[in-house]
Scaffold this motif. Structure first.
Motif, PDB file in Angstrom:
ATOM      1  N   ARG A  11       0.846  -1.189   0.000  1.00 42.98           N
ATOM      2  CA  ARG A  11       0.000   0.000   0.000  1.00 42.98           C
ATOM      3  C   ARG A  11       0.885   1.244   0.000  1.00 42.98           C
ATOM      4  N   ARG A  12       0.292   2.333  -0.508  1.00 46.49           N
ATOM      5  CA  ARG A  12       0.949   3.641  -0.481  1.00 46.49           C
ATOM      6  C   ARG A  12       2.284   3.638  -1.217  1.00 46.49           C
ATOM      7  N   SER A  54     -12.028  -4.680   0.565  1.00 50.31           N
ATOM      8  CA  SER A  54     -10.813  -4.859   1.316  1.00 50.31           C
ATOM      9  C   SER A  54     -11.063  -5.633   2.625  1.00 50.31           C
ATOM     10  N   ASN A  69      -6.386  -3.420   6.134  1.00 50.22           N
ATOM     11  CA  ASN A  69      -6.394  -4.779   5.573  1.00 50.22           C
ATOM     12  C   ASN A  69      -5.116  -5.573   5.854  1.00 50.22           C
ATOM     13  N   ASP A  70      -4.646  -5.504   7.077  1.00 50.85           N
ATOM     14  CA  ASP A  70      -3.521  -6.352   7.476  1.00 50.85           C
ATOM     15  C   ASP A  70      -4.053  -7.527   8.294  1.00 50.85           C
ATOM     16  N   LEU A 103      -3.726  -5.722  -0.910  1.00 50.55           N
ATOM     17  CA  LEU A 103      -3.640  -4.504  -1.720  1.00 50.55           C
ATOM     18  C   LEU A 103      -4.750  -4.560  -2.762  1.00 50.55           C
ATOM     19  N   GLU A 114      -6.633  -2.826  -6.071  1.00 49.79           N
ATOM     20  CA  GLU A 114      -6.532  -1.880  -7.178  1.00 49.79           C
ATOM     21  C   GLU A 114      -7.704  -2.108  -8.119  1.00 49.79           C
ATOM     22  N   SER A 119      -1.026   8.333   3.818  1.00 47.06           N
ATOM     23  CA  SER A 119      -0.007   8.528   2.777  1.00 47.06           C
ATOM     24  C   SER A 119       1.130   9.407   3.279  1.00 47.06           C
ATOM     25  N   ILE A 130      -8.416   3.432   0.734  1.00 45.72           N
ATOM     26  CA  ILE A 130      -7.739   2.130   0.687  1.00 45.72           C
ATOM     27  C   ILE A 130      -7.341   1.778  -0.746  1.00 45.72           C
ATOM     28  N   ILE A 131      -8.200   2.132  -1.714  1.00 44.77           N
ATOM     29  CA  ILE A 131      -7.906   1.737  -3.094  1.00 44.77           C
ATOM     30  C   ILE A 131      -7.131   2.852  -3.781  1.00 44.77           C
TER      31      ILE A 131
END
Ligand code: BTN
Length: 247
Positions: free
Chosen positions: A53-54, A84, A112-113, A125, A127, A212, A246-247
Motif C-alpha cells: 500500500r501507499r 478490502s 487490511n492487514d 492490496l 486496485e 499517505s 484504501i484503493i
C-alpha cells in the motif's frame, strides 16, 4: 475441500502460476481485458517489483505467497473499498481453516492487514482496472520468512509453527473469498463490518493508522457503516479516516 500441491479452484477462475513476476498485480491487470468472462488468479513464486500500500515495496523472496485475484467489480465505485474487509476476512478464515490453533492468535488491523500475536503476517492490496469494472485483490503472506527492519513487527507462518504450503493457502483463500464476497454482494456491508469488528485488533485501545503522508494515533472507537476508521485523538476529537483511501 481437497488440498493438493496444485490448487483446485472453483469453476470460473483461471490460474496462472509463474516462477517470477514483476508484480502479480500487473500480470492480473494484463489478463482481464482479453478474458472478460473469467476471474483470474495469478500466483508468483517471487516478485521483482512487488508493491504494498501507499507505493511501498513488498519484498518478495521465494517461500512466501504472492497472488492476485481479479474479479468483476459488481458494486458502485463508492463501495468498492469495502472489498478490502471482505478479502481480510477471507484470508483470516482460510488460515483458521488450515491451521485451527491460529484462531486464538489471529487479528485484523485496519484497513487490511492480518496479524498473528500483533505482528504482521500478511497484507492485502486492492486496485481497480478498466474504470472500476474489475477489482484486483493482491495478497502477500509471509509463509516461510518475514522482512526485517520494518516500522512494525512482522512474523511468518513458519515462525508461528503454522506453516502451510503456499498453494494450499491460495486455494483456501480463493474459496473463502468467494463465500465472503457472496455474503457482501447479497447482504451488503453490515455483516462484513460485524465480522471484521469481531476480529479487529485494538478496539478500545490506542492504534496507529498509516496514511499517505503521516501516521495518526488514537483510540480505536469503531468502524463506520462505510468502513471508515473512527479514532479518538488525545485532545478528544473524533477523527474519521475514510476507507475510500484504501484503493
Ligand atoms: C501491504 O500490506 O502494504 C499490502 C501488500 C500486498 C502485497 C501483495 S504480494 C501479491 C500482490 N502483488 C503485489 O505487488 N502486491 C500484492
Amino acid at each position: 475441500m481437497t488440498l493438493t500441491d496444485t490448487p483446485v479452484l472453483p469453476s470460473g477462475y483461471a490460474l496462472h502460476h509463474l516462477e517470477s513476476a514483476t508484480s502479480t498485480m500487473d500480470e492480473a491487470r494484463s489478463l482481464v481485458a482479453p478474458n472478460p468472462d473469467l476471474a483470474q488468479v495469478v500466483w508468483a513464486d517471487t516478485q521483482t517489483g512487488g508493491r504494498g500500500r501507499r507505493g511501498r515495496n513488498w519484498v518478495s523472496p521465494a517461500g512466501n505467497l504472492y497472488m492476485t485475484v481479479a474479479v468483476r467489480n459488481e458494486v458502485p465505485l463508492a463501495h468498492a473499498a469495502e472489498c478490502s474487509f471482505v478479502a481480510a476476512l477471507a484470508l483470516h478464515s482460510a488460515l483458521i481453516d488450515l491451521r485451527p490453533p491460529l484462531a486464538d492468535k489471529l487479528s485484523l488491523k485496519w484497513p487490511n492487514d492480518v496479524l498473528i500475536g500483533g505482528a504482521k503476517v500478511a497484507g492485502l492490496l486492492l486496485e481497480l482496472e478498466a474504470g472500476g469494472r474489475w477489482i484486483l485483490i493482491g495478497c502477500g503472506v509471509n509463509v516461510a520468512s518475514s522482512p526485517d527492519g520494518m516500522p512494525y513487527r512482522t512474523t511468518s507462518l513458519l515462525a508461528e509453527d503454522a506453516y502451510v504450503p503456499a498453494g494450499q493457502l491460495l486455494q483456501s483463500f480463493v474459496v473463502e473469498l468467494q463465500k465472503w464476497r457472496t455474503l457482501w454482494l447479497h447482504d451488503g456491508f453490515s455483516p462484513i463490518r460485524s465480522a471484521w469488528l469481531n476480529h479487529a485488533k485494538g478496539l478500545g485501545a490506542e492504534v496507529t493508522a498509516n496514511l499517505s503522508d503521516r501516521s495518526v494515533t488514537g483510540v480505536f472507537q469503531d468502524l463506520d457503516t462505510d468502513g471508515a476508521l473512527r479514532l479518538r485523538r488525545p485532545d478528544g476529537e473524533i477523527m474519521t479516516i475514510s476507507a475510500g483511501d484504501i484503493i
